[in-house]
Scaffold this motif. Structure first.
Motif, PDB file in Angstrom:
ATOM      1  N   PRO A  21       0.797  -1.237   0.000  1.00 24.91           N
ATOM      2  CA  PRO A  21       0.000   0.000   0.000  1.00 24.91           C
ATOM      3  C   PRO A  21       0.820   1.272   0.000  1.00 24.91           C
ATOM      4  N   ASP A  22       2.029   1.248   0.634  1.00 22.23           N
ATOM      5  CA  ASP A  22       2.806   2.500   0.686  1.00 22.23           C
ATOM      6  C   ASP A  22       3.291   2.921  -0.691  1.00 22.23           C
ATOM      7  N   LYS A  23       3.328   2.003  -1.657  1.00 20.45           N
ATOM      8  CA  LYS A  23       3.689   2.359  -3.040  1.00 20.45           C
ATOM      9  C   LYS A  23       2.479   2.194  -3.961  1.00 20.45           C
ATOM     10  N   LEU A  24       1.299   2.297  -3.370  1.00 22.52           N
ATOM     11  CA  LEU A  24       0.042   2.166  -4.124  1.00 22.52           C
ATOM     12  C   LEU A  24       0.014   0.880  -4.949  1.00 22.52           C
ATOM     13  N   ASP A  58      -7.853   0.871   0.513  1.00 23.41           N
ATOM     14  CA  ASP A  58      -8.903   1.383  -0.371  1.00 23.41           C
ATOM     15  C   ASP A  58      -8.414   2.492  -1.304  1.00 23.41           C
ATOM     16  N   ARG A  59      -7.099   2.749  -1.284  1.00 27.09           N
ATOM     17  CA  ARG A  59      -6.607   3.879  -2.080  1.00 27.09           C
ATOM     18  C   ARG A  59      -6.313   3.491  -3.514  1.00 27.09           C
ATOM     19  N   SER A  60      -5.793   2.266  -3.651  1.00 34.86           N
ATOM     20  CA  SER A  60      -5.322   1.869  -4.974  1.00 34.86           C
ATOM     21  C   SER A  60      -5.516   0.378  -5.198  1.00 34.86           C
ATOM     22  N   CYS A  63      -1.186   0.910  -8.996  1.00 29.72           N
ATOM     23  CA  CYS A  63      -0.795   2.100  -9.767  1.00 29.72           C
ATOM     24  C   CYS A  63       0.258   1.793 -10.825  1.00 29.72           C
ATOM     25  N   GLY A  64       0.330   0.523 -11.236  1.00 28.67           N
ATOM     26  CA  GLY A  64       1.143   0.191 -12.409  1.00 28.67           C
ATOM     27  C   GLY A  64       2.500  -0.373 -12.084  1.00 28.67           C
ATOM     28  N   ALA A  65       3.307  -0.449 -13.132  1.00 28.78           N
ATOM     29  CA  ALA A  65       4.658  -0.959 -12.997  1.00 28.78           C
ATOM     30  C   ALA A  65       5.466  -0.029 -12.109  1.00 28.78           C
ATOM     31  N   ASP A  66       6.399  -0.599 -11.360  1.00 25.40           N
ATOM     32  CA  ASP A  66       7.239   0.187 -10.449  1.00 25.40           C
ATOM     33  C   ASP A  66       8.221   1.021 -11.274  1.00 25.40           C
ATOM     34  N   ILE A  67       7.906   2.317 -11.374  1.00 23.60           N
ATOM     35  CA  ILE A  67       8.666   3.222 -12.253  1.00 23.60           C
ATOM     36  C   ILE A  67      10.131   3.290 -11.828  1.00 23.60           C
ATOM     37  N   ILE A  68      10.374   3.287 -10.528  1.00 24.13           N
ATOM     38  CA  ILE A  68      11.754   3.393 -10.043  1.00 24.13           C
ATOM     39  C   ILE A  68      12.544   2.147 -10.459  1.00 24.13           C
ATOM     40  N   GLU A  69      11.893   0.987 -10.392  1.00 23.66           N
ATOM     41  CA  GLU A  69      12.606  -0.245 -10.747  1.00 23.66           C
ATOM     42  C   GLU A  69      12.887  -0.328 -12.245  1.00 23.66           C
ATOM     43  N   TRP A  70      11.852  -0.110 -13.076  1.00 20.62           N
ATOM     44  CA  TRP A  70      12.111  -0.299 -14.505  1.00 20.62           C
ATOM     45  C   TRP A  70      12.985   0.785 -15.111  1.00 20.62           C
ATOM     46  N   SER A  71      12.908   1.994 -14.544  1.00 24.93           N
ATOM     47  CA  SER A  71      13.679   3.075 -15.168  1.00 24.93           C
ATOM     48  C   SER A  71      15.183   2.910 -14.938  1.00 24.93           C
ATOM     49  N   GLY A 106     -10.170   1.689  -5.589  1.00 30.27           N
ATOM     50  CA  GLY A 106      -9.188   2.775  -5.707  1.00 30.27           C
ATOM     51  C   GLY A 106      -8.618   2.866  -7.113  1.00 30.27           C
ATOM     52  N   LEU A 107      -7.437   3.461  -7.218  1.00 32.57           N
ATOM     53  CA  LEU A 107      -6.837   3.752  -8.522  1.00 32.57           C
ATOM     54  C   LEU A 107      -6.365   2.488  -9.247  1.00 32.57           C
ATOM     55  N   ALA A 108      -6.629   2.422 -10.531  1.00 32.64           N
ATOM     56  CA  ALA A 108      -6.055   1.359 -11.374  1.00 32.64           C
ATOM     57  C   ALA A 108      -5.417   2.065 -12.561  1.00 32.64           C
ATOM     58  N   LEU A 109      -4.092   2.171 -12.518  1.00 31.60           N
ATOM     59  CA  LEU A 109      -3.387   2.958 -13.530  1.00 31.60           C
ATOM     60  C   LEU A 109      -2.347   2.118 -14.257  1.00 31.60           C
ATOM     61  N   GLY A 110      -2.156   2.391 -15.537  1.00 31.75           N
ATOM     62  CA  GLY A 110      -1.088   1.760 -16.308  1.00 31.75           C
ATOM     63  C   GLY A 110      -1.123   0.248 -16.178  1.00 31.75           C
ATOM     64  N   GLY A 111       0.002  -0.322 -15.710  1.00 29.84           N
ATOM     65  CA  GLY A 111       0.090  -1.779 -15.546  1.00 29.84           C
ATOM     66  C   GLY A 111      -0.971  -2.324 -14.597  1.00 29.84           C
ATOM     67  N   ALA A 246      10.471  13.755 -13.963  1.00 32.09           N
ATOM     68  CA  ALA A 246       9.341  14.557 -13.450  1.00 32.09           C
ATOM     69  C   ALA A 246       8.593  13.764 -12.373  1.00 32.09           C
ATOM     70  N   PHE A 247       8.422  12.471 -12.601  1.00 28.35           N
ATOM     71  CA  PHE A 247       7.738  11.637 -11.592  1.00 28.35           C
ATOM     72  C   PHE A 247       8.530  11.631 -10.297  1.00 28.35           C
ATOM     73  N   LYS A 248       9.868  11.425 -10.412  1.00 28.54           N
ATOM     74  CA  LYS A 248      10.694  11.348  -9.202  1.00 28.54           C
ATOM     75  C   LYS A 248      10.641  12.660  -8.415  1.00 28.54           C
ATOM     76  N   ASN A 249      10.542  13.785  -9.169  1.00 29.34           N
ATOM     77  CA  ASN A 249      10.494  15.098  -8.516  1.00 29.34           C
ATOM     78  C   ASN A 249       9.088  15.479  -8.070  1.00 29.34           C
ATOM     79  N   LYS A 250       8.166  14.525  -8.217  1.00 33.45           N
ATOM     80  CA  LYS A 250       6.759  14.753  -7.863  1.00 33.45           C
ATOM     81  C   LYS A 250       6.164  15.947  -8.614  1.00 33.45           C
ATOM     82  N   GLN A 251       6.638  16.157  -9.836  1.00 33.32           N
ATOM     83  CA  GLN A 251       6.097  17.221 -10.674  1.00 33.32           C
ATOM     84  C   GLN A 251       4.786  16.717 -11.256  1.00 33.32           C
ATOM     85  N   ARG A 252       3.721  17.462 -11.101  1.00 40.31           N
ATOM     86  CA  ARG A 252       2.416  16.966 -11.523  1.00 40.31           C
ATOM     87  C   ARG A 252       2.025  17.410 -12.930  1.00 40.31           C
ATOM     88  N   THR A 253       2.880  18.231 -13.553  1.00 43.58           N
ATOM     89  CA  THR A 253       2.579  18.634 -14.932  1.00 43.58           C
ATOM     90  C   THR A 253       3.576  17.950 -15.861  1.00 43.58           C
TER      91      THR A 253
HETATM   92  N1  COA Z   1       5.926   3.172  -9.401  1.00 38.24           N
HETATM   93  C1  COA Z   1       6.664   3.400  -8.302  1.00 38.24           C
HETATM   94  N2  COA Z   1       6.198   4.062  -7.239  1.00 38.24           N
HETATM   95  C2  COA Z   1       4.931   4.513  -7.291  1.00 38.24           C
HETATM   96  C3  COA Z   1       4.107   4.313  -8.403  1.00 38.24           C
HETATM   97  C4  COA Z   1       4.648   3.605  -9.489  1.00 38.24           C
HETATM   98  N3  COA Z   1       3.939   3.316 -10.588  1.00 38.24           N
HETATM   99  N4  COA Z   1       2.903   4.885  -8.170  1.00 38.24           N
HETATM  100  C5  COA Z   1       2.976   5.423  -6.933  1.00 38.24           C
HETATM  101  N5  COA Z   1       4.201   5.195  -6.403  1.00 38.24           N
HETATM  102  C6  COA Z   1       4.684   5.593  -5.085  1.00 38.24           C
HETATM  103  C7  COA Z   1       5.084   7.052  -5.040  1.00 38.24           C
HETATM  104  O1  COA Z   1       6.382   7.239  -5.581  1.00 38.24           O
HETATM  105  C8  COA Z   1       5.021   7.305  -3.544  1.00 38.24           C
HETATM  106  O2  COA Z   1       6.153   6.725  -2.942  1.00 38.24           O
HETATM  107  P1  COA Z   1       6.976   7.604  -1.832  1.00 38.24           P
HETATM  108  O3  COA Z   1       5.965   7.833  -0.741  1.00 38.24           O
HETATM  109  O4  COA Z   1       8.100   6.701  -1.426  1.00 38.24           O
HETATM  110  O5  COA Z   1       7.386   8.873  -2.522  1.00 38.24           O
HETATM  111  C9  COA Z   1       3.820   6.452  -3.119  1.00 38.24           C
HETATM  112  O6  COA Z   1       3.626   5.476  -4.142  1.00 38.24           O
HETATM  113  C10 COA Z   1       2.535   7.268  -2.968  1.00 38.24           C
HETATM  114  O7  COA Z   1       2.326   7.965  -4.184  1.00 38.24           O
HETATM  115  P2  COA Z   1       2.219   9.582  -4.280  1.00 38.24           P
HETATM  116  O8  COA Z   1       2.659   9.972  -5.640  1.00 38.24           O
HETATM  117  O9  COA Z   1       2.918  10.211  -3.132  1.00 38.24           O
HETATM  118  O10 COA Z   1       0.639   9.736  -4.095  1.00 38.24           O
HETATM  119  P3  COA Z   1      -0.290  10.859  -4.754  1.00 38.24           P
HETATM  120  O11 COA Z   1      -1.652  10.647  -4.180  1.00 38.24           O
HETATM  121  O12 COA Z   1       0.323  12.201  -4.606  1.00 38.24           O
HETATM  122  O13 COA Z   1      -0.331  10.515  -6.314  1.00 38.24           O
HETATM  123  C11 COA Z   1      -0.573   9.120  -8.231  1.00 38.24           C
HETATM  124  C12 COA Z   1      -0.917   9.334  -6.754  1.00 38.24           C
HETATM  125  C13 COA Z   1      -1.187   7.799  -8.636  1.00 38.24           C
HETATM  126  C14 COA Z   1      -1.188  10.270  -9.092  1.00 38.24           C
HETATM  127  C15 COA Z   1       0.964   9.131  -8.444  1.00 38.24           C
HETATM  128  O14 COA Z   1       1.561   8.249  -7.488  1.00 38.24           O
HETATM  129  C16 COA Z   1       1.379   8.639  -9.808  1.00 38.24           C
HETATM  130  O15 COA Z   1       1.307   9.406 -10.771  1.00 38.24           O
HETATM  131  N6  COA Z   1       1.848   7.373  -9.920  1.00 38.24           N
HETATM  132  C17 COA Z   1       2.354   6.828 -11.128  1.00 38.24           C
HETATM  133  C18 COA Z   1       1.208   6.250 -11.951  1.00 38.24           C
HETATM  134  C19 COA Z   1       1.750   5.781 -13.314  1.00 38.24           C
HETATM  135  O16 COA Z   1       2.273   6.549 -14.087  1.00 38.24           O
HETATM  136  N7  COA Z   1       1.618   4.475 -13.583  1.00 38.24           N
HETATM  137  C20 COA Z   1       2.127   3.875 -14.767  1.00 38.24           C
HETATM  138  C21 COA Z   1       3.511   3.332 -14.496  1.00 38.24           C
HETATM  139  S1  COA Z   1       4.323   2.694 -15.941  1.00 38.24           S
END
Ligand code: COA
Length: 260
Positions: A21-24, A58-60, A63-71, A106-111, A246-253
């Motif tokens: 849950p801490d990484k959604l 209930d949050r997610s 949220c997809g593939a682990d961006i930090i790992e694959w990048s 909750g959220l279902a994104l990407g992967g 941008a993702f690593k810097n938490k940039q939302r745009t």
């Molecule tokens: N890969 C790795 N880590 C992820 C992740 C992903 N796909 N999605 C969320 N996380 C991590 C965040 O890095 C954060 O970790 P941290 O607390 O160690 O910094 C944690 O999950 C919580 O996410 P956070 O971004 O702080 O929550 P938020 O409510 O502000 O934003 C999202 C939620 C879903 C909008 C945002 O996390 C996001 O854009 N995630 C990526 C979704 C994505 O692009 N998926 C496709 C991947 S190929």
């Protein structure tokens, strides 16, 4: 095995639960491998009649593939480990003879949405939101997303969802045919369980023959090779580096993508 994946069987219903849950519930390679092992076990166990895929909290949903790992991967690791492991897991879930239900709270994104798309039936709560935000990272959905989504919601809405990366509500996704049912958040576990039990109490051979017949017409196996090549290519573009940064810097745009 992975500490982030749990597995249980209750009667004829198996459940794979994501628990990061801490990484959604972002999926890393260990989680993919653990799920693949459970799917192989399910495939061999004829007492199991339905598989549920769910997540804790209930949050997610995922949220997809682990961006930090694959990048951090090299091109070869990306091809051999990431794309193939993920695609083969999605294909093996899809190829299960038994019905699979994704219980998406909750959220279902990407992967995460691709994982749900590997299921036959998707149940969501009113707080569920879905999307394919890969273009915001400079990549594409590489685990069957472009192909399977098209089968479920048609080419035009698939393009809209992936081109824009917009995140849509469960109600809109239901109206698109992407989600089967939307229930109140407190009801999703109960609704998932009652549907799984209803299916499990029906004649398994009839249910499984129906799945095979419906899937036979879906053309789901078209295009996976192209997707694998495009997935490996996009990860190493300047745009993908900018998107990940941008993702690593938490940039939302979006960063200023240059098409390189
Ligand atoms: N890969 C790795 N880590 C992820 C992740 C992903 N796909 N999605 C969320 N996380 C991590 C965040 O890095 C954060 O970790 P941290 O607390 O160690 O910094 C944690 O999950 C919580 O996410 P956070 O971004 O702080 O929550 P938020 O409510 O502000 O934003 C999202 C939620 C879903 C909008 C945002 O996390 C996001 O854009 N995630 C990526 C979704 C994505 O692009 N998926 C496709 C991947 S190929």
């Amino acid at each position: 095995m992975s500490k982030y994946i749990s597995f249980r069987v209750d009667g004829h219903v198996a459940e794979i639960t994501l628990d990061r849950p801490d990484k959604l519930h972002a999926l890393n390679v260990d989680m993919l491998n653990a799920m693949a092992e459970h799917v192989r076990h399910i495939d061999r166990n004829h007492e199991i009649r339905v598989l549920v895929i769910a997540s804790t909290g209930d949050r997610s949903f995922c949220c997809g593939a682990d961006i930090i790992e694959w990048s951090a991967m090299s091109p070869v690791e990306m091809w051999r480990t990431w794309i193939k492991t993920g695609s083969s897991l999605m294909n093996s879930i899809r190829a299960l003879a038994i019905p699979v239900i994704a219980s998406m709270h909750g959220l279902a994104l990407g992967g995460g949405l691709e994982l749900a798309l590997a299921a036959d039936i998707r149940i969501a709560s009113t707080s569920t939101r879905v999307g394919m935000p890969e273009a915001k990272l400079g990549i594409i959905p590489g685990w069957g997303g472009t192909q399977v989504l098209k089968q479920v919601i048609g080419p035009s809405r698939t393009k809209q969802l992936i081109f824009t990366g917009e995140i849509i509500s469960a109600v809109k996704a239901e109206s698109w045919g992407l989600i089967n049912e939307v229930v109140e958040p407190e009801e999703i576990a109960q609704r998932t369980s009652s549907m799984a039990e209803a299916i499990a109490s029906n004649a398994p051979i009839a249910v499984q023959a129906t799945k095979a017949l419906v899937d036979a017409e879906s053309g789901r196996h078209d295009g996976p090779h192209l997707e694998g090549i495009a997935g490996a290519l996009t990860q190493f573009t300047e745009d993908a580096s900018a998107g990940v940064e941008a993702f690593k810097n938490k940039q939302r745009t979006n960063p200023a993508f240059r098409g390189r």
